[in-house]
Design an enzyme around this catalytic site. Structure first.
Site, PDB file in Angstrom:
ATOM      1  N   ASP A   1     115.180  -1.977  -0.032  1.00 22.54           N
ATOM      2  CA  ASP A   1     116.000  -2.527  -1.125  1.00 22.54           C
ATOM      3  C   ASP A   1     115.828  -4.050  -1.155  1.00 22.54           C
ATOM      4  OD1 ASP A   1     116.899   0.028  -1.673  1.00 22.54           O
ATOM      5  OD2 ASP A   1     118.663  -0.150  -0.385  1.00 22.54           O
TER       6      ASP A   1
ATOM      7  N   LYS B   1     119.929 -10.750  -5.634  1.00 24.96           N
ATOM      8  CA  LYS B   1     120.881 -11.857  -5.817  1.00 24.96           C
ATOM      9  C   LYS B   1     120.970 -12.698  -4.547  1.00 24.96           C
ATOM     10  CE  LYS B   1     123.699  -9.558  -9.246  1.00 24.96           C
ATOM     11  NZ  LYS B   1     124.744  -8.555  -9.397  1.00 24.96           N
TER      12      LYS B   1
HETATM   13  C1  LIG Z   1     114.044   1.626  -2.559  1.00 16.95           C
HETATM   14  S1  LIG Z   1     114.290   3.070  -1.627  1.00 16.95           S
HETATM   15  C2  LIG Z   1     112.652   3.408  -0.994  1.00 16.95           C
HETATM   16  C3  LIG Z   1     112.523   4.795  -0.454  1.00 16.95           C
HETATM   17  C4  LIG Z   1     111.153   5.173   0.088  1.00 16.95           C
HETATM   18  N1  LIG Z   1     110.777   4.337   1.222  1.00 16.95           N
HETATM   19  C5  LIG Z   1     110.121   5.090  -1.004  1.00 16.95           C
HETATM   20  O1  LIG Z   1     109.327   4.137  -0.988  1.00 16.95           O
HETATM   21  O2  LIG Z   1     110.104   5.967  -1.872  1.00 16.95           O
HETATM   22  C6  LIG Z   1     115.100   2.456  -0.172  1.00 16.95           C
HETATM   23  C7  LIG Z   1     115.673   3.566   0.683  1.00 16.95           C
HETATM   24  O3  LIG Z   1     116.190   3.016   1.872  1.00 16.95           O
HETATM   25  C8  LIG Z   1     117.474   3.566   2.128  1.00 16.95           C
HETATM   26  N2  LIG Z   1     118.189   2.535   2.887  1.00 16.95           N
HETATM   27  C9  LIG Z   1     118.519   1.313   2.444  1.00 16.95           C
HETATM   28  N3  LIG Z   1     119.117   0.602   3.409  1.00 16.95           N
HETATM   29  C10 LIG Z   1     119.159   1.422   4.494  1.00 16.95           C
HETATM   30  C11 LIG Z   1     119.658   1.268   5.806  1.00 16.95           C
HETATM   31  N4  LIG Z   1     120.197   0.114   6.198  1.00 16.95           N
HETATM   32  N5  LIG Z   1     119.543   2.294   6.663  1.00 16.95           N
HETATM   33  C12 LIG Z   1     118.980   3.475   6.273  1.00 16.95           C
HETATM   34  N6  LIG Z   1     118.488   3.678   5.031  1.00 16.95           N
HETATM   35  C13 LIG Z   1     118.571   2.665   4.155  1.00 16.95           C
HETATM   36  C14 LIG Z   1     118.047   3.828   0.762  1.00 16.95           C
HETATM   37  O4  LIG Z   1     119.067   4.801   0.788  1.00 16.95           O
HETATM   38  C15 LIG Z   1     116.816   4.299   0.002  1.00 16.95           C
HETATM   39  O5  LIG Z   1     116.620   5.678   0.117  1.00 16.95           O
END
Ligand SMILES: C[S@@+](CC[C@H](N)C(=O)[O-])C[C@H]1O[C@@H](n2cnc3c(N)ncnc32)[C@H](O)[C@@H]1O
Length: 204
Positions: free
Chosen positions: A115, A119
């Site tokens: 993610d 911001k």
């Molecule tokens: C933008 S998505 C990308 C998913 C995958 N890696 C892809 O490229 O299709 C980011 C993923 O990371 C997970 N995520 C974000 N922060 C996290 C955290 N601190 N611990 C575990 N999962 C997290 C979110 O729920 C989401 O499924």
């Protein structure tokens, strides 16, 4: 269409008995705890994890995802394949690398499309920070790799800044081959014609 599961999907998720001690890899991957371990942090819907597990049966793959729906989807996807070397754990990525991964146990750590938190007042929530690199270095085996991929240029520039002041890794050129599995987000961003930025850091 009805799904054909080769194993019960719920057996793909790993539920630690103890969240306050490093994982017992023999419990996560019964009968094969010493196979090289790859970890996918924020594994989303799991298509990359499942593809990697099927492509490299001699290695172990652990997905890490906080959202229950995505964990369940990953379990279903994995259970439809022959792979028995892929598991997923529902936990927060920072917590996993700091407290649950045994020291020096990871051969490759993947961070794919984390993610971006665009911001300014959310920048502290970005996964890639100095403390993350410190913990990742502890979890990686000597010579282990951290592979980072993002579509977000400002986040990539932030990552580069963080690498530049960290002495525990050396950056190496990395261009995955055409058969390297794509993640769900990667397919989406590519279909929109967005550039993909990548970095490979090797633990020194
Ligand atoms: C933008 S998505 C990308 C998913 C995958 N890696 C892809 O490229 O299709 C980011 C993923 O990371 C997970 N995520 C974000 N922060 C996290 C955290 N601190 N611990 C575990 N999962 C997290 C979110 O729920 C989401 O499924």
């Amino acid at each position: 269409m009805q799904s054909v599961f080769l194993i019960p999907p719920e057996t793909v998720e790993f539920l630690p008995e103890n969240y306050f001690a490093p994982l017992d890899l023999a419990a996560v991957f019964p009968g094969r705890p010493d196979a090289p371990l790859e970890v996918d942090l924020g594994s989303g819907d799991g298509s990359f994890l499942v593809a990697m597990a099927n492509r490299a049966p001699e290695r172990n793959f652990l997905g890490v995802e906080r959202l229950l729906g995505r964990v369940r989807k990953t379990c279903r996807r994995m259970a439809r394949t022959q792979a028995r070397n892929g598991r997923i754990i529902r936990v927060e990525s920072h917590y996993l690398i700091r407290h649950l991964l045994p020291r020096g146990s990871v051969s490759v750590m993947h961070v794919m499309f984390p993610d971006p938190w665009p911001k300014r007042h959310h920048h502290h929530k970005r996964l890639i920070q100095t403390e993350f690199l410190d913990a990742a270095r502890e979890a990686l085996a000597p010579g282990g790799e951290l592979r980072l991929t993002t579509d977000d240029l400002p986040y990539f520039q932030h990552m580069r800044k963080v690498f530049s002041v960290h002495s525990g890794f050396a950056e190496e050129p990395w261009t995955p081959g055409p058969d390297y599995p794509q993640t769900d987000f990667e397919r989406l961003f590519r279909s929109q014609g967005l550039p993909i930025h990548r970095a490979l850091l090797r633990r020194i």
